[in-house]
Design an enzyme around this catalytic site. Structure first.
Site, PDB file in Angstrom:
ATOM      1  N   ARG A  74      -3.906   3.514  12.864  1.00  0.00           N
ATOM      2  CA  ARG A  74      -2.529   2.109  13.207  1.00  0.00           C
ATOM      3  C   ARG A  74      -2.670   1.716  14.130  1.00  0.00           C
ATOM      4  O   ARG A  74      -2.181   2.204  15.262  1.00  0.00           O
ATOM      5  CB  ARG A  74      -1.800   2.671  12.400  1.00  0.00           C
ATOM      6  N   GLY A 104      -6.010   0.457   3.589  1.00  0.00           N
ATOM      7  CA  GLY A 104      -5.863  -0.587   2.540  1.00  0.00           C
ATOM      8  C   GLY A 104      -4.974  -1.862   3.334  1.00  0.00           C
ATOM      9  O   GLY A 104      -6.473  -2.508   3.694  1.00  0.00           O
ATOM     10  N   ASP A 105      -4.794  -2.958   2.843  1.00  0.00           N
ATOM     11  CA  ASP A 105      -5.071  -3.756   1.827  1.00  0.00           C
ATOM     12  C   ASP A 105      -4.380  -4.068   3.856  1.00  0.00           C
ATOM     13  O   ASP A 105      -5.162  -5.301   4.564  1.00  0.00           O
ATOM     14  CB  ASP A 105      -3.706  -4.658   1.609  1.00  0.00           C
ATOM     15  N   ILE A 151      -3.689   6.889  -1.337  1.00  0.00           N
ATOM     16  CA  ILE A 151      -3.348   7.276  -2.305  1.00  0.00           C
ATOM     17  C   ILE A 151      -2.769   6.769  -3.052  1.00  0.00           C
ATOM     18  O   ILE A 151      -2.261   6.891  -4.286  1.00  0.00           O
ATOM     19  CB  ILE A 151      -2.492   8.897  -1.667  1.00  0.00           C
ATOM     20  N   ASP A 152      -2.009   5.191  -2.615  1.00  0.00           N
ATOM     21  CA  ASP A 152      -1.294   4.545  -3.528  1.00  0.00           C
ATOM     22  C   ASP A 152      -1.548   3.881  -4.939  1.00  0.00           C
ATOM     23  O   ASP A 152      -1.031   3.406  -5.443  1.00  0.00           O
ATOM     24  CB  ASP A 152      -0.213   3.270  -2.034  1.00  0.00           C
ATOM     25  N   GLY A 195       3.918   6.587  -2.509  1.00  0.00           N
ATOM     26  CA  GLY A 195       3.537   5.658  -3.239  1.00  0.00           C
ATOM     27  C   GLY A 195       3.826   3.687  -2.163  1.00  0.00           C
ATOM     28  O   GLY A 195       3.900   3.328  -2.784  1.00  0.00           O
ATOM     29  N   ARG A 196       4.531   4.352  -0.969  1.00  0.00           N
ATOM     30  CA  ARG A 196       5.499   3.289  -0.570  1.00  0.00           C
ATOM     31  C   ARG A 196       5.812   2.158  -1.339  1.00  0.00           C
ATOM     32  O   ARG A 196       6.860   2.866  -1.854  1.00  0.00           O
ATOM     33  CB  ARG A 196       4.054   2.286   0.392  1.00  0.00           C
ATOM     34  N   ARG A 287      -1.280  14.270   0.454  1.00  0.00           N
ATOM     35  CA  ARG A 287      -2.541  13.553   0.896  1.00  0.00           C
ATOM     36  C   ARG A 287      -3.137  14.356   1.560  1.00  0.00           C
ATOM     37  O   ARG A 287      -4.362  13.880   2.081  1.00  0.00           O
ATOM     38  CB  ARG A 287      -2.538  12.259   1.637  1.00  0.00           C
TER      39      ARG A 287
HETATM   40  O1  F6P Z   1      -0.531   4.396   2.570  1.00  0.00           O
HETATM   41  C1  F6P Z   1       0.020   5.320   1.980  1.00  0.00           C
HETATM   42  C2  F6P Z   1       1.506   7.110   2.442  1.00  0.00           C
HETATM   43  O2  F6P Z   1       0.734   8.138   2.147  1.00  0.00           O
HETATM   44  C3  F6P Z   1       2.216   6.304   1.582  1.00  0.00           C
HETATM   45  O3  F6P Z   1       2.149   6.452   0.368  1.00  0.00           O
HETATM   46  C4  F6P Z   1       3.556   5.869   2.051  1.00  0.00           C
HETATM   47  O4  F6P Z   1       4.577   5.269   2.398  1.00  0.00           O
HETATM   48  C5  F6P Z   1       2.970   6.486   3.855  1.00  0.00           C
HETATM   49  O5  F6P Z   1       1.511   6.807   3.966  1.00  0.00           O
HETATM   50  C6  F6P Z   1       3.055   7.336   4.793  1.00  0.00           C
HETATM   51  O6  F6P Z   1       2.611   6.865   6.072  1.00  0.00           O
HETATM   52  P1  F6P Z   1       2.833   8.104   7.449  1.00  0.00           P
HETATM   53  O7  F6P Z   1       1.294   8.391   7.181  1.00  0.00           O
HETATM   54  O8  F6P Z   1       2.535   7.236   8.778  1.00  0.00           O
HETATM   55  O9  F6P Z   1       3.867   8.771   7.671  1.00  0.00           O
END
Ligand code: F6P
Length: 363
Positions: A74, A104-105, A151-152, A195-196, A287
C-alpha cells in the site's frame, strides 16, 4: 513490440499469481515486451531493479502459489505529484504504455488518476529535460486494464473477485474443524471473519457451515439482537444440538453504526446462557494457502482478457476493468465500477443498508 507491465497492489489474494502468469504469457504470445513491476506502486515510483523484464518461463510454477510472487504494497508516495512523475519517467524509460493493475478499488482508482495525469506528467518531464521530444510524442497514451484481486468480493461490476473463492474454502475448513471440538465439549464458538466492510465472506460461510447466527455490516441486527441471539441458541440446544456457531464479520455494526465485536457477543452469551463460549479470529489465514481451481482459472481468464483489451485500445479508449458476469469475463468501464463501489460505501456511511445491498447486488 509494445511495452506492457503488470503489477499487484493492495492486499494480496489467492489467484493473483495465475493472473500475473496469464498476462505475461498472453503478452509474450502477442509479441509485447513484458515487464513485472515489483512491490506495487512503490516499485513503479522507485524504478531500477523493481521493473524487470519477464518472459514465458519467469511465470512457470507459480499458478499454485498463494499471495503474489511480485510483491504488493500500500503506497503513499504514488499519491503525490512527485511520486507520479518518477513513476511516469520510469515507464517511459522502459517504453511501457500498457499496464495491467491487479488490486482492489483503491489501487484501481489510483491507476485511473495516473492515467488522467499522464499527459501533464509527460509535459512536465519534457520541460525538465527528463524525457525527449520524441519520447513525449511516442508515449503520448497510457492504456490501463484493471483486474480485481481481493478476498472481500467488495467490488461492484463483478460477480467474484480473484481470491474470494479460496478464502471461503479456508474459512469453511476452519469452521468445520472447530465444529468437532465444539461438539465434543458442547461449546459455543464465535468466529470472526474478514471482509472489511463487505459481508460476503461471513454470509456465505454461515450458509455453507450451518452456522446458527451471523452478523454482517450490510444488515445490522434488530435492536434487541442479544435476546434474539440467545433465543435462537437455546432453541437449537433444546432441539438436541451440542454446539453453536456464531459468525461475526470483522466490520459488523449495529443500527447506530457502532461496531459489534466478538467479545461483546461472547459476553451476551455467557451472561445470559452461561454457555462455555470461545472466540476464534481467523485473521490472515484466510488470505493464505494455495488458490482454488476457481481462482486459478479466474485469474487466467481475466489476465488474458486484460491483455487483449490493451492491445485493442485506441487513443479514445477509456480504462477498463475485466470482471466476471455469470461465467463470462467481460470488459467494463473502470471508473463506472469504481464509482458504484464508492456509492456502496457512501450508502453504508449514511446507514442506508438496503440501498447498499441493491447497488452491490451480491448478497
Ligand atoms: O482487503 C483484504 C483484507 O484482508 C480485509 O478483509 C481486511 O480487512 C484487510 O485486508 C486487512 O488488511 P491488512 O492485511 O493490511 O491487515
Amino acid at each position: 513490440g509494445k511495452g506492457l507491465a503488470v503489477f499487484t497492489s493492495g492486499g494480496d489474494s489467492q489467484g493473483m499469481n495465475a493472473a500475473v502468469r496469464s498476462v505475461v504469457r498472453m503478452g509474450t504470445y502477442l509479441g509485447c515486451k513484458v515487464y513485472f513491476i515489483k512491490e506495487g506502486y512503490q516499485g513503479m515510483v522507485d524504478g531500477g531493479e523493481h521493473i524487470e523484464e519477464a518472459n514465458w518461463s519467469s511465470v512457470s510454477s507459480i499458478i499454485h502459489k498463494g499471495g503474489t510472487i511480485i510483491g504488493s504494497a500500500r503506497c503513499t508516495d504514488f499519491r503525490t505529484r512527485e511520486g507520479q512523475l518518477k513513476a511516469a519517467k520510469n515507464l517511459v524509460d522502459k517504453g511501457i504504455t500498457n499496464i495491467v493493475v491487479i488490486g482492489g478499488d483503491g489501487s484501481l482508482t489510483g491507476a485511473n488518476e495516473f492515467r488522467r495525469n499522464w499527459g501533464s506528467l509527460l509535459d512536465e518531464l519534457l520541460t525538465k529535460n527528463l524525457i525527449t521530444q520524441d519520447q513525449r510524442k511516442k508515449y503520448n497514451h497510457l492504456n490501463i486494464a484493471g483486474l480485481v484481486g481481493s478476498i472481500d468480493n467488495d467490488f461492484c461490476g463483478t460477480d467474484m473477485t480473484i481470491g474470494t473463492d479460496s478464502a471461503l474454502h479456508r474459512i469453511i475448513e476452519a469452521i468445520d474443524a472447530i465444529a468437532y471440538t465444539a461438539y465434543s465439549h458442547q461449546r459455543t464458538f464465535i468466529m470472526e471473519v474478514m471482509g472489511r466492510h463487505c459481508g460476503y465472506l461471513p454470509l456465505v460461510a454461515a450458509l455453507t457451515t450451518e452456522a446458527d447466527f451471523v452478523f454482517i455490516p450490510e444488515s445490522p441486527p434488530h435492536e434487541d439482537w442479544d435476546k434474539r441471539l440467545c433465543m435462537k441458541l437455546e432453541q437449537e440446544r433444546a432441539a438436541g444440538q451440542r454446539l453453536n456457531i456464531i459468525i461475526v464479520a470483522e466490520g459488523a455494526i449495529d443500527r447506530n453504526g457502532q461496531p459489534i465485536t466478538a467479545e461483546q457477543i461472547r459476553k451476551v452469551v455467557v451472561d445470559n446462557l452461561q454457555q462455555d463460549t470461545r472466540i476464534t479470529v481467523l485473521g490472515h489465514v484466510q488470505r493464505g494457502g494455495s488458490p482454488s481451481a476457481f481462482d486459478r482459472i479466474l485469474g487466467c481468464r481475466m489476465g488474458a482478457e486484460a491483455v487483449m483489451a490493451l492491445m485493442e485500445a485506441t487513443e479514445e479508449s477509456e480504462p477498463v476493468v475485466v470482471t466476471l458476469d455469470g461465467n463470462q469475463a467481460v470488459r467494463l468501464p473502470l471508473m463506472e465500477c469504481v464509482r458504484r463501489t464508492q456509492a456502496v460505501s457512501q450508502a453504508m456511511k449514511e446507514k442506508k443498508w438496503e440501498l447498499a445491498v441493491r447497488i452491490e447486488r451480491k448478497i
